[in-house]
Design a protein around this motif. Structure first.
Motif, PDB file in Angstrom:
ATOM      1  N   ASN A  92       0.825  -1.208   0.000  1.00  0.00           N
ATOM      2  CA  ASN A  92       0.000   0.000   0.000  1.00  0.00           C
ATOM      3  C   ASN A  92       0.866   1.267   0.000  1.00  0.00           C
ATOM      4  OD1 ASN A  92       0.842   0.315   2.689  1.00  0.00           O
ATOM      5  ND2 ASN A  92      -0.959  -0.751   3.474  1.00  0.00           N
ATOM      6  N   ALA A  93       0.191   2.395  -0.146  1.00  0.00           N
ATOM      7  CA  ALA A  93       0.897   3.670  -0.299  1.00  0.00           C
ATOM      8  C   ALA A  93       1.684   4.029   0.951  1.00  0.00           C
ATOM      9  CB  ALA A  93      -0.119   4.782  -0.614  1.00  0.00           C
ATOM     10  N   PHE A  94       1.174   3.687   2.120  1.00  0.00           N
ATOM     11  CA  PHE A  94       1.868   4.037   3.356  1.00  0.00           C
ATOM     12  C   PHE A  94       3.224   3.344   3.441  1.00  0.00           C
ATOM     13  CE2 PHE A  94       2.825   3.061   7.813  1.00  0.00           C
ATOM     14  CZ  PHE A  94       2.931   4.351   8.314  1.00  0.00           C
ATOM     15  N   PRO A 191      11.379  13.071  13.896  1.00  0.00           N
ATOM     16  CA  PRO A 191      10.024  13.644  13.867  1.00  0.00           C
ATOM     17  C   PRO A 191       9.691  14.336  12.547  1.00  0.00           C
ATOM     18  CG  PRO A 191      11.109  14.137  15.954  1.00  0.00           C
ATOM     19  CD  PRO A 191      12.158  13.555  15.053  1.00  0.00           C
ATOM     20  N   VAL A 192      10.672  14.987  11.923  1.00  0.00           N
ATOM     21  CA  VAL A 192      10.426  15.657  10.643  1.00  0.00           C
ATOM     22  C   VAL A 192      10.091  14.625   9.571  1.00  0.00           C
ATOM     23  CG1 VAL A 192      11.456  17.092   8.840  1.00  0.00           C
ATOM     24  CG2 VAL A 192      11.958  17.563  11.256  1.00  0.00           C
ATOM     25  N   ILE A 193      10.879  13.561   9.514  1.00  0.00           N
ATOM     26  CA  ILE A 193      10.662  12.540   8.485  1.00  0.00           C
ATOM     27  C   ILE A 193       9.362  11.780   8.744  1.00  0.00           C
ATOM     28  CG2 ILE A 193      11.645  10.515   7.360  1.00  0.00           C
ATOM     29  CD1 ILE A 193      14.415  11.504   8.332  1.00  0.00           C
ATOM     30  N   ARG A 199       1.946  12.358   6.383  1.00  0.00           N
ATOM     31  CA  ARG A 199       1.170  13.270   5.539  1.00  0.00           C
ATOM     32  C   ARG A 199       1.022  12.708   4.133  1.00  0.00           C
ATOM     33  NH1 ARG A 199       4.193  17.371   5.937  1.00  0.00           N
ATOM     34  NH2 ARG A 199       5.115  17.444   3.837  1.00  0.00           N
ATOM     35  N   ARG A 200       2.114  12.182   3.570  1.00  0.00           N
ATOM     36  CA  ARG A 200       2.054  11.647   2.222  1.00  0.00           C
ATOM     37  C   ARG A 200       1.365  10.282   2.181  1.00  0.00           C
ATOM     38  NH1 ARG A 200       5.301  13.868  -1.694  1.00  0.00           N
ATOM     39  NH2 ARG A 200       5.520  11.841  -2.711  1.00  0.00           N
ATOM     40  N   GLY A 201       1.600   9.459   3.211  1.00  0.00           N
ATOM     41  CA  GLY A 201       1.046   8.111   3.219  1.00  0.00           C
ATOM     42  C   GLY A 201      -0.468   8.074   3.276  1.00  0.00           C
ATOM     43  N   SER A 203      -2.425  10.771   2.249  1.00  0.00           N
ATOM     44  CA  SER A 203      -3.002  11.743   1.326  1.00  0.00           C
ATOM     45  C   SER A 203      -3.470  11.022   0.051  1.00  0.00           C
ATOM     46  CB  SER A 203      -1.969  12.806   0.967  1.00  0.00           C
ATOM     47  OG  SER A 203      -2.467  13.648  -0.047  1.00  0.00           O
ATOM     48  N   PRO A 204      -4.614  11.409  -0.505  1.00  0.00           N
ATOM     49  CA  PRO A 204      -5.074  10.756  -1.739  1.00  0.00           C
ATOM     50  C   PRO A 204      -4.225  11.097  -2.953  1.00  0.00           C
ATOM     51  CG  PRO A 204      -6.539  12.555  -1.135  1.00  0.00           C
ATOM     52  CD  PRO A 204      -5.602  12.369   0.015  1.00  0.00           C
ATOM     53  N   ALA A 205      -3.461  12.189  -2.887  1.00  0.00           N
ATOM     54  CA  ALA A 205      -2.599  12.576  -4.010  1.00  0.00           C
ATOM     55  C   ALA A 205      -1.430  13.385  -3.465  1.00  0.00           C
ATOM     56  CB  ALA A 205      -3.377  13.397  -5.034  1.00  0.00           C
ATOM     57  N   ASN A 206      -0.228  13.158  -4.032  1.00  0.00           N
ATOM     58  CA  ASN A 206       0.972  13.848  -3.594  1.00  0.00           C
ATOM     59  C   ASN A 206       1.735  14.395  -4.784  1.00  0.00           C
ATOM     60  OD1 ASN A 206       1.124  13.339  -0.632  1.00  0.00           O
ATOM     61  ND2 ASN A 206       1.165  11.189  -1.284  1.00  0.00           N
ATOM     62  N   VAL A 207       2.409  15.536  -4.569  1.00  0.00           N
ATOM     63  CA  VAL A 207       3.339  16.017  -5.581  1.00  0.00           C
ATOM     64  C   VAL A 207       4.598  15.162  -5.509  1.00  0.00           C
ATOM     65  CG1 VAL A 207       2.438  18.354  -5.390  1.00  0.00           C
ATOM     66  CG2 VAL A 207       4.457  17.700  -4.054  1.00  0.00           C
ATOM     67  N   PRO A 208       5.373  15.063  -6.584  1.00  0.00           N
ATOM     68  CA  PRO A 208       6.617  14.281  -6.527  1.00  0.00           C
ATOM     69  C   PRO A 208       7.557  14.801  -5.445  1.00  0.00           C
ATOM     70  CG  PRO A 208       6.046  14.807  -8.799  1.00  0.00           C
ATOM     71  CD  PRO A 208       5.103  15.583  -7.939  1.00  0.00           C
ATOM     72  N   ARG A 209       8.320  13.902  -4.861  1.00  0.00           N
ATOM     73  CA  ARG A 209       9.281  14.284  -3.828  1.00  0.00           C
ATOM     74  C   ARG A 209      10.350  15.234  -4.359  1.00  0.00           C
ATOM     75  NH1 ARG A 209      10.733  10.350   0.753  1.00  0.00           N
ATOM     76  NH2 ARG A 209       8.736   9.401   1.308  1.00  0.00           N
TER      77      ARG A 209
END
Length: 469
Positions: A92-94, A191-193, A199-201, A203-209
């Motif tokens: 899965n995405a996560f 904590p930052v990572i 947030r990305r895992g 989210s239904p859609a993400n911008v490229p890293r």
């Protein structure tokens, strides 16, 4: 982040039979999206209570809607994690976001990558090897106890303190003397990572890293710093010649020396992946178990005193070691009950490869599937009065009377946590030393939780330290 209402037909095998799973009620256009975002664990509890042991939860607007199939019974968890585990993968995405941030180590790898890694790492987690880490755990625990003597007002936040203790212990076992700089970087960067992954895992859609957004840049900087300190330690260790009897008696040295025959040794990148996963999974999970065990004991003075008396009788004034794990059954029961109520991995995700029947309901191919220790550990079929703290639930007789997957804080099946004996060893030793030194009274009687990669306290879990009675 609960009497079973399922079909009662039990766990089925693979194939496309079974009825459609009931759906949890939600908002007309976005389903349960806001419920999951605001209180995912409460939403899963409500789903089981209202709809039964297999429930569909939909979330998101049309076109971006996600659908989760939730299996809440012990039998369903066993099917997903063990008996039909090959049909439920970490696709899965996560998990992909965790891979992209923390590497393709044991937690996230699959197929031949995972099997090779497991073969290489397994000898480093035998009971005998893990027991040798007891002295490092005891030393770090004693350092914490000494520091607590100057705590303002005799009050400490056990959630914060156990996070620090668990990180220092796993870093020392991993890196030996190369520990202080690593702890500082991990404490700042993790904590930052982690927030970025979550947030990305979800989210239904993400911008490229690769896009230069503020979030991408912050996460990239944190990953660069974290990777850099790990790579430098690995480089020095390889130059020194790690491994048993050499400069690397710590876990990193043993990892560097692992391999031979059909399984080539880890290269530098693979070593870093394993180290990052061990740091992530090896300190946050144990810290959660320890913190909530202390919090619950502070709330229950009779159970606290019973555990303390056992420690005094068995350990006395000496430093506890691995041999005491089997000699402290009540303290172990306390820990298991804390892990029932506050499992460090409250929700476990998978993706179905083929259509499968779970508890009489069809789970289609490609579906995102979750099993939830947070819910199963509160299922009234297995746990009468499930919200009550009661270590007696974990006597040998009581455990023998429950299904195997009524309690699964370490996951299960072929992907069960390789470090579960280390986590139990570390936790029992630390709890024994704390209880011998201090009596705990609660300052914060209610401690909210948040779900990240692991379960964490979302507020202070302060205890007042007093001389033991």
């Amino acid at each position: 982040m609960a009497v079973a209402q399922g079909s009662g037909t039990g766990v089925g095998g693979g194939g496309g039979t079974g009825t459609r799973a009931p759906e949890l009620s939600g908002a007309p256009l976005i389903g349960s999206m806001l419920d999951l975002k605001g209180d995912s664990l409460g939403t899963f509890l409500r789903a089981r209570r209202e709809e039964g042991d297999v429930v569909r939860i939909t979330a998101g607007p049309p076109g971006l809607r996600a659908e989760l199939y939730c299996a809440f019974s012990a039998e369903g968890a066993q099917q997903v994690l063990a008996s039909e585990s090959a049909n439920f993968r970490k696709d899965n995405a996560f998990y992909q976001e965790v891979r992209d941030s923390f590497g393709n180590g044991l937690l996230t790898s699959q197929d031949e990558d995972y099997l090779r890694q497991r073969r290489l790492v397994q000898p480093l987690f035998t009971r005998r090897r893990v027991d040798s880490y007891a002295s490092a755990v005891a030393a770090e625990t004693q350092a914490s106890l000494d520091a607590w003597r100057s705590a303002p007002g005799g009050v400490v936040d056990v959630a914060e303190e156990m996070m620090g203790l668990a990180l220092r212990a796993v870093a020392r076992i991993l890196f030996g003397t190369d520990v202080e700089a690593t702890i500082e970087v991990v404490d700042r960067c993790f904590p930052v990572i982690t927030e970025y992954v979550l947030r990305r895992g979800y989210s239904p859609a993400n911008v490229p890293r690769t896009w230069p957004t503020p979030g991408n840049r912050r996460a990239a900087a944190a990953m660069d710093e974290l990777y850099g300190v790990c790579d430098e330690i690995i480089r020095r260790r390889k130059d020194e010649g790690g491994g048993e009897g050499g400069a690397g008696e710590d876990l990193l040295g043993l990892l560097a020396a692992a391999g031979g025959g059909e399984d080539p040794a880890f290269d530098a990148g693979e070593l870093r992946d394993q180290v990052l996963i061990f740091l992530l999974a090896g300190h946050e999970t144990t810290a959660t178990s320890l913190a909530f065990a202390l919090h619950l004991l502070a709330l229950h003075p009779a159970e606290q005193e019973r555990a303390r008396e056992e420690v005094r009788r068995v350990v006395g004034d000496r430093t506890p070691g691995a041999e005491d794990l089997e000699r402290l059954p009540y303290l172990t029961q306390v820990l298991k009950e804390a892990m029932r109520l506050y499992p460090a991995a409250p929700v476990i995700g998978r993706r179905a490869v083929a259509a499968t029947t779970v508890d009489g309901h069809l789970v289609p191919a490609g579906a995102d599937v979750i099993v939830a220790p947070w819910v199963t550990h509160r299922h009234p079929r297995y746990w009468p009065d499930p919200d009550r703290f009661d270590p007696e639930r974990f006597t040998p007789e009581a455990e023998a009377g429950r299904p195997r997957y009524a309690w699964f804080p370490f996951g299960g099946g072929p992907r069960a946590c390789i470090g579960q004996h280390f986590s139990m060893l570390e936790s029992v030793i630390a709890l024994a030393m704390v209880l011998r030194e201090y009596s705990l009274e609660p300052v914060d009687r209610e401690v909210p939780v948040s779900t990240g990669i692991t379960l964490r306290a979302a507020g202070p879990a302060r205890c007042r330290l007093l001389p033991p009675k």
